[in-house]
Design an enzyme around this catalytic site. Structure first.
Site, short mmCIF file in Angstrom:
data_model
loop_
_atom_site.label_atom_id
_atom_site.label_comp_id
_atom_site.label_asym_id
_atom_site.label_seq_id
_atom_site.Cartn_x
_atom_site.Cartn_y
_atom_site.Cartn_z
N GLY A 1 0.84 -1.20 0.00
CA GLY A 1 0.00 0.00 0.00
C GLY A 1 0.87 1.23 0.00
N ASP A 2 0.24 2.38 0.17
CA ASP A 2 0.94 3.66 0.22
C ASP A 2 1.92 3.81 -0.95
OD1 ASP A 2 -0.56 3.85 2.49
OD2 ASP A 2 1.09 4.14 3.88
N ASN A 3 3.21 3.75 -0.66
CA ASN A 3 4.19 4.00 -1.73
C ASN A 3 4.60 2.69 -2.42
OD1 ASN A 3 4.31 5.88 0.61
ND2 ASN A 3 5.62 7.07 -0.77
#
Lengths: 749, 749
Positions: free
Chosen positions: A338-340
């Protein structure tokens, strides 16, 4: 323990204690400063073997004295504003598109930053806008000659006001500007900042490790950090370099979210490197994509697929170096999914080359569990369960244990098919500590999880058949079809996402195939059923690829020879040569777009009894958003549901196989059963149905015949009576408490 | 007569007797053999001035003694089987398409006549199939080389079994055969035959007056017939040469019906003449059109438009000669609008050149009435009202007067806008005679009709604005948009056809424009509002024409300068340059196809009070089949109805004008009101609303200010109280009995 049962068959229930040797391990708890004694108590009570920090929490210094591994969240490309500010030219970038604007005269002013959040993004004037930006006449699709427009920045009280001025606009044409912008704030941190009202706390500036200083800095930083954190056993990368596309508007509300979006990977360096390598330059439009930004719902262009591959190779290579640094220091490297995470696609070609030890991801249900647990190329996977220990679920009067049990039960059936290796939680442990019922639920979940893992890990589960999900993406988007943001509800997707959720805990094998896979390699020999689902024109349905005769021919032959084809919503849909559903001959149904209203539709009579309908009364059938104007083209199309002038469920024999149409399949226990029946019916494996199968749709059986073991699950939160068929098709009657799972002896096959 | 009224305004009701000078005339009754006395009685009682025969009934020989004109049904191209059988090569023809068939191996047999009714159509082997037929691989769109296939006819007990055999089929490709066939039976006569179980009666063979013998025969026949029928005053052509496409299947059920279809106009002679004139040859596919046969829902191709024009010119020229024969004999020539009407399009370019005296057509409601009454280029028009005097409506216990009054009231409001000149009935008068209540209703209808005609014929009705219906067809399909068979209900059309029905009796002017009209001539100066309605991709919505920047630019400018644009369903829809609704900037709404799910949709708040909603509670709004996934793109879009995640009614200012979106508009009194409000709001003429306007939606006002007259209608069949605004906006309160119409004095403007 032996029971005498109906039908004279012996039913042997296996005591849970005989399976569960191990009562500790495989559990990660969040730690917290100044909460050591309670943490210790919970570690012991729950048998946790790891504790973790997170964005905003720190571990207590005494944590290392506990018999646990220490997970430390690590941000590679943010959280170092002193560095980022020194190198503003290494800031990450976006291509943004201004809102389409209609010219009312030949003078057009485009306030192109309007609607964006100036604290998040800022136009990039460092790289020549005349070279890197595109003003497009959307009435013609033509790029406006850059010499015809100019830029102006007006300083205003509320901040800079950016304008593009075009003096030669064509009145009443619509224009958009694609422009490069700097990303000033990591989107997840920005989201947390807005949500938690962090006030003046400066935002984390994301820097781009494609740039020389950032690249060197990221490495040296990690080396130094490892040296400074000897207690850390597992470096939990959150994540690597590029965040999925997440933009906010001027009112700090979410403006655009694409969990798969490559928006943040852009830079002039990347584009130049791409051109050098691929021999052609990408246009801004290749990334801006008319404002759709290559959403996974779009049929991917060659340019975009090239670009993704280009970024993935870069990310894998750079991430590998960081992982190696960890390994050199004797630490494990874990990636948060997730995120980056952009460019690290776990089902992509380069993922395993990164050399990660593990992946951890958030579990919203069965499909998101499988998204994690099926990941190849890592030693272990971990699922972070809900709820997060945040005040939105843990305030006085709330019952977080309810969400926890729901979350667990929806994921549990998927664990039986493909077990994750660890479970964990996140947030403030001190919050959870105040909810004894929640702690009880954690204990129960941890116990059940260990029990399942121990029993089934490495075992071959009994499968009734193998289904391939066919769309434009295939494997790289395994378990990720029909998603916009990560596992959030959208009205337009639940009627398709339900298919994945249903499959995630079903006794079938699942593979994800792309049209290209089929066109290049044919249909793998072990596939029993191919499923194509989605709205017409999307990547999931496929659009114009269905005009490719090779694809249609291959699928027709596959069904003719005994395979199954299931179409959901608007499958194989493109208007071509007198058909909209290109496999209407296989499905036995078509969609009326208005062109064939002159042709009489004769077939409207529902079959009253059918293998697919055995679990249902007609009223219980639910197709979610459903589809209209579907009609049977063949006399021998079995119409299983017909209402409001439209077929919503049908089956049709084609050679030795069958085509099945469904207007939608939102997730429910009954629809799971319907899908299972459809799968088996389509490929002529109806006989598999009554093997290792519960009669009550709220219950499921998972069998491991080689181990002589089966589990019967109650997926509901009320007690259930159910029969189940064993591996010889003999019926047993049992009772299950709410959410109970029972282990029974299965005869070895 | 004067009433003292609220608001102190004088209301002057005009006695019907003062309007109705004439109590006879303008009425056609069907006559019948051996029913003379009763016919005479009814002619006198109802004031009929014409009697007619029909297909299956004959007039009593004494009819001529009555003071009426005699209408005689005349069939030009059928009813002479002795001639037709002598010239089988002059039989009319079809291009038919076999049902798409999938090849399972390289050997493919296509039983191409399967599904057709062998008594209606028979393959034409007289003209070389290798030249005139097309075997198409529908998996590629390619024509199969004729040398690769062969034909075989097997004699079987149940009749000939026709096969096409292809030895080089590509396995799992789909094939269709387009083949020429002879038409053996006039479709209307066939329909009557089937419906009335006429048993062994041989079917009328239609012959083609393009062929030399038939052409000569048709003329000499008419001459002879005129000589033999000196009593006939009006030759009622039913109709000319080519029937609309109507095919039956092997079970004698309707298989294909297109009231506009040119299927029966085809012949090798026609195709050769076309090629000679146009310099290019039509392919069978130009007419077969992938099996859609150029339904009016299809966007017409250039080839098909050329072909239509070609046929229309031919039909007009030939029909003119027959009409002239009638005129030479002192008879009138009347055309029935239906059956063999293909090529006579009354709104087409060549219609007036035929020189007809009149057109008669069947009235199903307001729109079909306007379809007749608006016809230019004839001296008078006649509407045939329902019910037809057939046993399906006239059996013991039935109340045909109910249908009669409903039919009348739905048409009456349209007569006020554009009066037909005569009314009439059809069927067996002896049947109607048995229903005294029905005879009463006829009397009432005839009286009201004469009254309205006398009062308003030639008068300029007060109009609030002028609306143009914009689609691919324009004028030639005036009042015929969204129709499949003539005025029959189809689930896919009522939500659009309601627009025409609402407009038919509304105080607005209506024009029908095509995209070509706009592109060639611009928007006529007198148009206030342009309305585009239909499903995406159909001729009504327009499809890819909306990628033409000139069209969009013109419409944007039109609205910007004060015009209105109303989009219903999927207006201006084609996926292009980031939009699906190409005028989304005007409408302020867009349709989500899945590509922009990543973009947040902010605007969902309904306006609670609005000019458009004044007649409605929200629950009363009805959009028929409606549309999903419509969202507002602009903050200033006025959302008037939002439910189930979608906008269904909205308005948006664009310059001085407005765009209005509706998800559908099935006909109802309230929706009529909604459409009127939308029209006025879109072009900024809201002030016109409260002039000559009833407050009760079941009532309508029609005003003729120059004559100082207005009528208030109760369109419902229960008594109504209503206010109405006079030409100065003053409110009057009145009571109307069920279905009543009242004449009031209107001040001259």
């Amino acid at each position: 323990m032996l029971f005498a049962l109906k039908y004279g068959v012996d039913l042997e229930i296996i005591q849970r204690s005989s399976i569960m040797g191990k009562r500790t391990g495989q559990l990660t708890l969040p730690g917290e400063e100044n909460f050591f004694e309670e943490t210790k108590e919970l570690v012991e009570r729950l048998g946790a073997d790891a504790i973790r920090d997170s964005d905003g929490t720190h571990l207590d210094p005494k944590s290392k004295t506990l018999p646990v591994k220490i997970y430390s969240t690590y941000f590679v490309a943010r959280g170092h504003n002193e560095f980022a500010k020194k190198h503003p030219e290494e800031c990450q970038q976006f291509y943004l598109m201004s809102k389409p604007l209609t010219a009312y005269s030949s003078h057009l002013e485009i306030p192109y930053m309007e609607g964006f959040f100036p604290k998040q993004v800022s136009p990039d004037f460092d790289h020549d806008p005349k070279k890197w930006w595109e003003l497009i006449d959307r009435s013609t699709g033509e790029v406006v000659e850059p010499s015809l427009w100019s830029l102006k920045t007006e300083k205003k009280e509320e901040g800079n006001h950016y304008l593009l001025i075009l003096e030669n606009a064509i009145p009443f044409h619509r224009y958009t500007l694609s422009f490069l912008a700097y990303a000033l704030w990591d989107p997840t941190e920005l989201y947390n900042h807005i949500t938690n009202q962090w006030g003046d706390k400066p935002g984390d500036i994301p820097f781009d490790i494609r740039k020389p200083h950032s690249k060197a800095f990221a490495k040296s930083c990690l080396s130094q950090w490892l040296a400074e954190h000897p207690d850390t056993d597992v470096v939990r990368f959150t994540t690597f370099f590029y965040h999925f596309t997440l933009l906010f508007n001027h009112e700090e509300k979410e403006k655009y979210v694409d969990w798969f979006g490559y928006g943040n990977t852009v830079s002039t360096d990347a584009l130049e490197a791409f051109e050098k390598e691929y021999g052609y330059a990408l246009r801004p439009e290749d990334l801006v994509d008319e404002g759709y930004f290559n959403s996974t719902f779009r049929i991917p262009t060659k340019a975009y697929l090239d670009y993704m591959d280009f970024i993935q190779r870069f990310v894998a290579k750079e991430a590998k170096e960081l992982v190696e640094l960890c390994h050199k220091e004797g630490r494990e490297a874990m990636m948060f999914l997730g995120d980056n995470w952009i460019g690290t696609e776990p089902y992509g070609k380069y993922f395993s080359s990164i050399g990660l030890d593990s992946v951890v991801g958030s579990v919203g249900g069965g499909a998101t569990l499988r998204l994690i647990s099926d990941i190849p190329g890592v030693r272990y996977t971990e699922g972070r369960f809900l709820p997060y220990f945040f005040p939105d679920s843990f305030s006085p009067g709330m019952h977080p244990e309810k969400e926890a049990i729901e979350n667990w039960i929806s994921a549990r059936r998927a664990i039986f098919r493909s077990p994750i290796d660890r479970i964990g939680y996140g947030g403030y442990l001190s919050l959870a500590y105040k909810f004894p019922a929640f702690l009880d639920s954690m204990e129960k979940v941890a116990e059940e999880f260990r029990e399942i893992h121990q029993a089934v890990k490495g075992q071959k589960a009994y499968n009734k058949c193998k289904v391939a999900i066919l769309n434009a993406w295939g494997k790289i988007r395994s378990w990720q079809a029909y998603m916009v943001a990560h596992a959030l509800y959208y009205q337009q997707i639940y009627s398709y996402f339900g298919i994945l959720e249903a499959l995630s805990g079903m006794a079938v094998e699942v593979e994800f195939l792309s049209f290209t896979d089929l066109l290049e390699n044919g249909i793998p020999k072990d596939i029993d059923v191919i499923l194509n689902a989605g709205d017409a024109g999307t990547s999931w349905s496929g659009g114009e690829i269905w005009q490719n005769e090779k694809l249609c021919t291959m699928l027709r032959q596959f069904v003719y020879e005994g395979g199954g084809f299931i179409g959901v919503g608007e499958p194989c849909a493109t208007q071509y040569q007198g058909s909209f559903f290109q496999l209407s001959d296989v499905l036995g149904v078509e969609k009326e777009l208005g062109f064939s209203l002159s042709t009489d539709k004769y077939f409207k009579t529902e079959k009253t009894a059918h293998f697919l309908l055995e679990d249902f009364s007609k009223e219980e059938l639910s197709f979610g958003e459903s589809k209209k104007n579907i009609y049977a083209t063949e006399k021998d199309t079995e119409i299983l549901e017909y209402s409001d002038g439209s077929v919503h469920l049908s089956a049709h024999a084609f050679g030795k196989g069958r085509g099945i149409y469904m207007a939608g399949l939102p997730y429910s226990p009954k629809n799971t059963r319907l899908l299972l029946r459809a799968l088996l019916y389509s490929c002529g494996k109806e006989n598999e149905y009554a093997l290792y199968q519960a009669t009550n749709p709220n219950c499921e059986v998972h069998a491991y015949p080689e181990k002589g073991l089966l589990a019967v699950l109650n997926n509901s939160q009320v007690p259930q009576d159910t029969g189940y068929y064993d591996g010889k098709g003999r019926l047993q009657e049992i009772h299950l408490e709410a959410g109970e799972m029972q282990w029974h002896r299965a005869e070895k096959l």
